[in-house]
Design a protein around this motif. Structure first.
Motif, PDB file in Angstrom:
ATOM      1  N   LEU A 358     -13.180 132.048  66.875  1.00 57.75           N
ATOM      2  CA  LEU A 358     -14.315 131.558  66.088  1.00 57.75           C
ATOM      3  C   LEU A 358     -14.260 132.024  64.637  1.00 57.75           C
ATOM      4  O   LEU A 358     -14.894 131.423  63.761  1.00 57.75           O
ATOM      5  N   LEU A 359     -13.467 133.071  64.360  1.00 57.13           N
ATOM      6  CA  LEU A 359     -13.220 133.507  62.984  1.00 57.13           C
ATOM      7  C   LEU A 359     -11.842 133.073  62.498  1.00 57.13           C
ATOM      8  O   LEU A 359     -11.689 132.595  61.377  1.00 57.13           O
ATOM      9  N   GLU A 360     -10.858 133.251  63.358  1.00 56.16           N
ATOM     10  CA  GLU A 360      -9.474 132.989  62.966  1.00 56.16           C
ATOM     11  C   GLU A 360      -9.226 131.509  62.683  1.00 56.16           C
ATOM     12  O   GLU A 360      -8.525 131.151  61.737  1.00 56.16           O
ATOM     13  N   LYS A 361      -9.793 130.643  63.517  1.00 52.44           N
ATOM     14  CA  LYS A 361      -9.631 129.191  63.369  1.00 52.44           C
ATOM     15  C   LYS A 361     -11.024 128.551  63.389  1.00 52.44           C
ATOM     16  O   LYS A 361     -11.335 127.688  64.197  1.00 52.44           O
ATOM     17  N   HIS A 362     -11.849 128.991  62.456  1.00 51.12           N
ATOM     18  CA  HIS A 362     -13.256 128.607  62.504  1.00 51.12           C
ATOM     19  C   HIS A 362     -13.478 127.119  62.293  1.00 51.12           C
ATOM     20  O   HIS A 362     -14.425 126.545  62.852  1.00 51.12           O
ATOM     21  N   ASP A 363     -12.644 126.461  61.518  1.00 48.21           N
ATOM     22  CA  ASP A 363     -12.828 125.025  61.311  1.00 48.21           C
ATOM     23  C   ASP A 363     -12.656 124.249  62.614  1.00 48.21           C
ATOM     24  O   ASP A 363     -13.432 123.332  62.909  1.00 48.21           O
ATOM     25  N   GLU A 364     -11.635 124.619  63.402  1.00 46.15           N
ATOM     26  CA  GLU A 364     -11.415 123.946  64.673  1.00 46.15           C
ATOM     27  C   GLU A 364     -12.568 124.185  65.641  1.00 46.15           C
ATOM     28  O   GLU A 364     -13.005 123.279  66.360  1.00 46.15           O
ATOM     29  N   VAL A 365     -13.072 125.420  65.662  1.00 50.17           N
ATOM     30  CA  VAL A 365     -14.191 125.745  66.546  1.00 50.17           C
ATOM     31  C   VAL A 365     -15.444 124.979  66.131  1.00 50.17           C
ATOM     32  O   VAL A 365     -16.145 124.392  66.967  1.00 50.17           O
ATOM     33  N   THR A 366     -15.730 124.967  64.844  1.00 48.97           N
ATOM     34  CA  THR A 366     -16.915 124.260  64.356  1.00 48.97           C
ATOM     35  C   THR A 366     -16.822 122.771  64.658  1.00 48.97           C
ATOM     36  O   THR A 366     -17.826 122.146  65.055  1.00 48.97           O
ATOM     37  N   ALA A 367     -15.647 122.179  64.497  1.00 50.92           N
ATOM     38  CA  ALA A 367     -15.481 120.747  64.782  1.00 50.92           C
ATOM     39  C   ALA A 367     -15.746 120.449  66.253  1.00 50.92           C
ATOM     40  O   ALA A 367     -16.411 119.460  66.592  1.00 50.92           O
TER      41      ALA A 367
END
Length: 385
Positions: A358-367
């Protein structure tokens, strides 16, 4: 006198052993919910009014990459069923047709959702000439962040699930609710399904389970060789005893071993090689800020977790299961097992990501969360813009 003095003396060798145990259990803490919390000092909570809605609070200085932190529109104190005060912050209007409740992990705080809070707040909770779709509710689990601590015997998944039920009852008493849980937060959501299955499909209309597990956490090896795994099994009971019975010694030892804790935390939190160093310091600040006795109190509940029988109510609603492909703490096989039991869940595996996806790849998680929220809103008849 001489005997007593000798009895309480801690040699360098003993200190090193205690350090290893404390570091080991701190690392285990990251393994089932690692830790990103506020960098600023904790606020002291005042008297226990059940709701404090009128103040507009500053988001604490938890912004790891210098982004503009999303301020809370409201703060509240929710009183748990045993009197513990839970700190809550909200983004978005109280009359939004959909409420999203974010549940953080072990040794974490609501600040771990900083990227999702910013992006989803702008996308779904801000009035831009039309009615916002969602209100975002963040809270600190007991013993974490700004929430108060309860008695040690209440450091259980069942109590965390009751706390979540209380937050829903006080902060989202009406309308559809989506639950988003990371690591221990996901276990809390599953615990709620076990205690209050009637909520799922009625009040709770969707859920996201990020980097979590339904059980068998005591068997995790955290990516360590077999020999070190056996050593870990031997030292963790020592660490737990030290952290609960002699927390001052454990805290001093942890500070003494700060560099080692930082190295272990980095390895267990992230997988990609281009992680901004500020995120590593962000994780370190959490490890340094979480009382060792809180870590020790919750660890047995996580190690003994078995929520496999709690998944049935989740089959009634859309569920997102998301994990980092290279999660060393809770390997993706744990998420695969949840997906297998839920059958219709959306399964997202984020490449080159670890436990703190959720921090490392936050854009993917948010999407992925945005897709789930829009699906839940559409199925609940909520206008989506």
């Amino acid at each position: 006198m001489a005997q007593n003095a000798k009895k309480h003396h801690v040699s360098k060798g003993q200190a090193a052993g205690i350090a290893g145990a404390v570091v080991g259990l701190a690392a285990a803490g990251t393994a089932v919910g690692v830790a990103v919390s506020r960098v600023a000092a904790r606020r002291r909570l005042g008297p226990p009014p059940p709701d404090v809605d009128e103040s507009r609070a500053e988001l604490r200085e938890d912004d790891p990459l210098g982004q503009a932190a999303r301020r809370a529109d409201r703060t509240a104190l929710v009183v748990a069923d045993d009197g513990v005060l839970l700190s809550v912050e909200e983004v978005g209007p109280t009359d939004a047709p959909l409420t999203v409740v974010f549940v953080h992990g072990y040794t974490l705080s609501m600040a771990s959702w900083t990227f999702q809070r910013q992006a989803l707040g702008a996308e779904l909770a801000t009035a831009n000439g039309s009615r916002p779709t969602a209100r975002l509710v963040f809270y600190d689990q007991r013993g974490h962040g700004s929430s108060a601590r309860g008695p040690a015997e209440h450091a259980t998944i069942e109590q965390l699930a009751e706390d979540l039920a209380t937050v829903i009852a006080h902060r989202a008493p009406r309308g559809p609710v989506v639950l988003v849980g990371h690591s221990m937060g996901g276990m809390t959501v599953m615990g709620l399904a076990a205690l209050h299955p009637e909520l799922f499909g009625d009040r709770v209309v969707a859920a996201a389970l990020l980097s979590t597990s339904s059980g068998n956490l005591a068997d995790l090896n955290f990516g360590l060789p077999e020999l070190l795994t056996r050593v870990r099994a031997a030292v963790f009971p020592v660490a737990a005893w030290t952290m609960r019975r002699r927390p001052a010694l454990a805290e001093n030892t942890r500070r003494w071993a700060a560099d080692l804790v930082s190295m272990v935390t980095w390895r267990l939190s992230f997988a990609s090689t281009d992680v901004d160093p500020r995120l590593g310091r962000y994780v370190d600040s959490m490890i340094a800020g979480t009382p060792v006795d809180v870590i020790a109190e919750f660890y047995p509940a996580l190690a003994g977790l078995d929520e496999t029988g709690s998944l049935e109510p989740l089959r009634r609603i859309p569920v997102l299961v998301l994990t980092g492909e290279e999660d060393r703490m809770i390997p993706k096989e744990h998420s695969e097992l949840i997906v297998e039991r839920l059958a219709a869940a959306e399964f997202v595996v984020v490449p080159d990501a670890g436990h703190m996806v959720l921090l490392e790849k936050h854009d993917e998680v948010t999407a992925a969360l945005s897709r789930l929220l829009r699906k839940a809103a559409a199925e609940a008849g909520v206008p989506v813009h």
